[in-house]
Scaffold this active site. Structure first.
Site, PDB file in Angstrom:
ATOM      1  N   ASN A  15       6.219   1.333  -5.172  1.00 39.95           N
ATOM      2  CA  ASN A  15       6.609   0.909  -6.513  1.00 39.95           C
ATOM      3  C   ASN A  15       5.751   1.510  -7.617  1.00 39.95           C
ATOM      4  O   ASN A  15       6.242   1.836  -8.698  1.00 39.95           O
ATOM      5  CB  ASN A  15       6.561  -0.622  -6.605  1.00 39.95           C
ATOM      6  CG  ASN A  15       7.930  -1.233  -6.469  1.00 39.95           C
ATOM      7  OD1 ASN A  15       8.916  -0.531  -6.301  1.00 39.95           O
ATOM      8  ND2 ASN A  15       8.000  -2.551  -6.534  1.00 39.95           N
TER       9      ASN A  15
ATOM     10  N   LYS B 213       3.381   6.037   5.021  1.00 38.08           N
ATOM     11  CA  LYS B 213       2.746   4.722   5.008  1.00 38.08           C
ATOM     12  C   LYS B 213       2.375   4.245   6.410  1.00 38.08           C
ATOM     13  O   LYS B 213       2.041   3.076   6.599  1.00 38.08           O
ATOM     14  CB  LYS B 213       3.676   3.714   4.332  1.00 38.08           C
ATOM     15  CG  LYS B 213       4.002   4.054   2.878  1.00 38.08           C
ATOM     16  CD  LYS B 213       4.885   2.998   2.253  1.00 38.08           C
ATOM     17  CE  LYS B 213       5.238   3.360   0.820  1.00 38.08           C
ATOM     18  NZ  LYS B 213       6.058   2.309   0.168  1.00 38.08           N
TER      19      LYS B 213
ATOM     20  N   ARG C 255      13.304  -4.608  -5.239  1.00 36.43           N
ATOM     21  CA  ARG C 255      11.977  -4.128  -5.603  1.00 36.43           C
ATOM     22  C   ARG C 255      11.849  -4.126  -7.125  1.00 36.43           C
ATOM     23  O   ARG C 255      12.813  -3.867  -7.850  1.00 36.43           O
ATOM     24  CB  ARG C 255      11.757  -2.719  -5.051  1.00 36.43           C
ATOM     25  CG  ARG C 255      11.906  -2.619  -3.543  1.00 36.43           C
ATOM     26  CD  ARG C 255      10.766  -3.287  -2.815  1.00 36.43           C
ATOM     27  NE  ARG C 255       9.509  -2.608  -3.073  1.00 36.43           N
ATOM     28  CZ  ARG C 255       9.103  -1.525  -2.419  1.00 36.43           C
ATOM     29  NH1 ARG C 255       9.872  -0.986  -1.478  1.00 36.43           N
ATOM     30  NH2 ARG C 255       7.940  -0.978  -2.692  1.00 36.43           N
TER      31      ARG C 255
ATOM     32  N   PRO D  23       0.832  -1.207   0.000  1.00 34.49           N
ATOM     33  CA  PRO D  23       0.000   0.000   0.000  1.00 34.49           C
ATOM     34  C   PRO D  23       0.865   1.256   0.000  1.00 34.49           C
ATOM     35  O   PRO D  23       1.865   1.340   0.700  1.00 34.49           O
ATOM     36  CB  PRO D  23      -0.788  -0.136   1.314  1.00 34.49           C
ATOM     37  CG  PRO D  23      -0.832  -1.606   1.577  1.00 34.49           C
ATOM     38  CD  PRO D  23       0.486  -2.121   1.093  1.00 34.49           C
ATOM     39  N   GLU D  24       0.471   2.225  -0.829  1.00 39.46           N
ATOM     40  CA  GLU D  24       1.242   3.462  -0.924  1.00 39.46           C
ATOM     41  C   GLU D  24       0.538   4.558  -0.130  1.00 39.46           C
ATOM     42  O   GLU D  24      -0.503   4.343   0.488  1.00 39.46           O
ATOM     43  CB  GLU D  24       1.428   3.822  -2.389  1.00 39.46           C
ATOM     44  CG  GLU D  24       1.939   2.625  -3.186  1.00 39.46           C
ATOM     45  CD  GLU D  24       2.781   2.953  -4.388  1.00 39.46           C
ATOM     46  OE1 GLU D  24       3.251   4.098  -4.519  1.00 39.46           O
ATOM     47  OE2 GLU D  24       2.985   2.040  -5.218  1.00 39.46           O
TER      48      GLU D  24
END
Length: 277
Positions: free
Chosen positions: A168, A50, A251, A2-3
């Site tokens: 990401n 976050k 990532r 989750p961003e």
């Protein structure tokens, strides 16, 4: 993962508890197993990058903070009293907060802490400016990023110590829209301020909705330019979108080799081509 916008939206879901007095609380993590928050009042639901911060007032009026991090798979759900909890399997539940008009259930939460409000800063003080917070400062974000000029720009954008909230999705989309190869170094970027301002605008545009879009379209399959589109044609030039692991934590990065010219992968020998800013 989750961003920042998803965490901001989750904080708004938890707003349903604000102003209510908890009738019971259950913590299913060892270090908080004995915590008793019954008769505590929920005063505010907030996010910091976050991180989720649920602020409480105990029976004596002293302020506390319930801090949680969603990481890759955490989630909060709020139900009506008596409603079936259908969010996740029961064994993933880490905390239950019951009030008269709502029940909040936290699934697979990480870094769960209950601390006096005076200690809240110790949990988030390492973070850079919050892209969706009142402390957002593009110039400060640029200053922090520029402190490591040899770092790859994709890694610098993901570092929450530089600016808080990018994951990401927004990393890949921001770099595509700026025409920047993910393996270029910070020193090679001509206008970092335009980049972080764009990232902030992308996150802010998705506040209040769960369907994240950077293209302007909310239709399924049309929301992103490159993120999770490896093997598909670029929406601009038709070149096949690529993906590769990048950085210390491997990532995944997505990019268009033509729109973002330069190294093809971490092992690529070609120096990134400088884009005109």
């Amino acid at each position: 993962m989750p961003e920042g916008d998803t965490v901001w939206n989750t904080a708004r879901v938890l707003d349903r508890l604000v102003g209510q007095t908890l009738t019971a609380g259950e913590f299913r993590v060892p270090r908080l197993a004995g915590a008793d928050v019954a008769d505590w009042t929920v005063t505010e639901s907030s996010s910091r990058g976050k991180h989720l911060l649920l602020r409480l007032s105990d029976r004596d009026g002293a302020p506390w903070t319930l801090h949680s991090h969603l990481r890759m798979d955490g989630a909060w759900r709020v139900y009506k009293p008596g409603e079936r909890w259908a969010g996740r399997p029961a064994h993933l539940i880490r905390v239950v907060l019951r009030a008269e008009r709502a029940v909040a259930v936290g699934y697979h939460l990480h870094e769960l802490d209950l601390v006096p409000a005076a200690r809240e800063h110790t949990l988030v003080e390492h973070l850079g400016p919050d892209l969706l917070g009142p402390d957002w400062d593009a110039d400060e974000a640029v200053r922090r990023i520029e402190a490591r000029p040899d770092r790859q720009i994709a890694d610098a954008l993901l570092d929450q110590r530089n600016l808080a909230g990018i994951g990401n999705l927004y990393k890949s989309e921001t770099l595509f829209l700026r025409g920047v190869n993910p393996w270029r170094t910070v020193a090679e970027i001509g206008d970092l301020r335009r980049m972080v301002v764009l990232a902030q605008k992308l996150l802010a545009s998705n506040r209040g909705r769960w369907n994240q879009a950077t293209t302007g379209s909310l239709r399924r399959g049309e929301q992103q330019w490159v993120f999770e589109r490896a093997g598909s044609p670029c929406r601009r030039c038709g070149t096949t979108i690529r993906r590769a692991k990048q950085g210390d934590h491997d990532r995944i990065t997505y990019w268009c080799p033509r729109c973002q010219p330069g190294a093809e992968s971490p092992e690529g020998r070609e120096r990134p081509t400088l884009a005109k800013d």
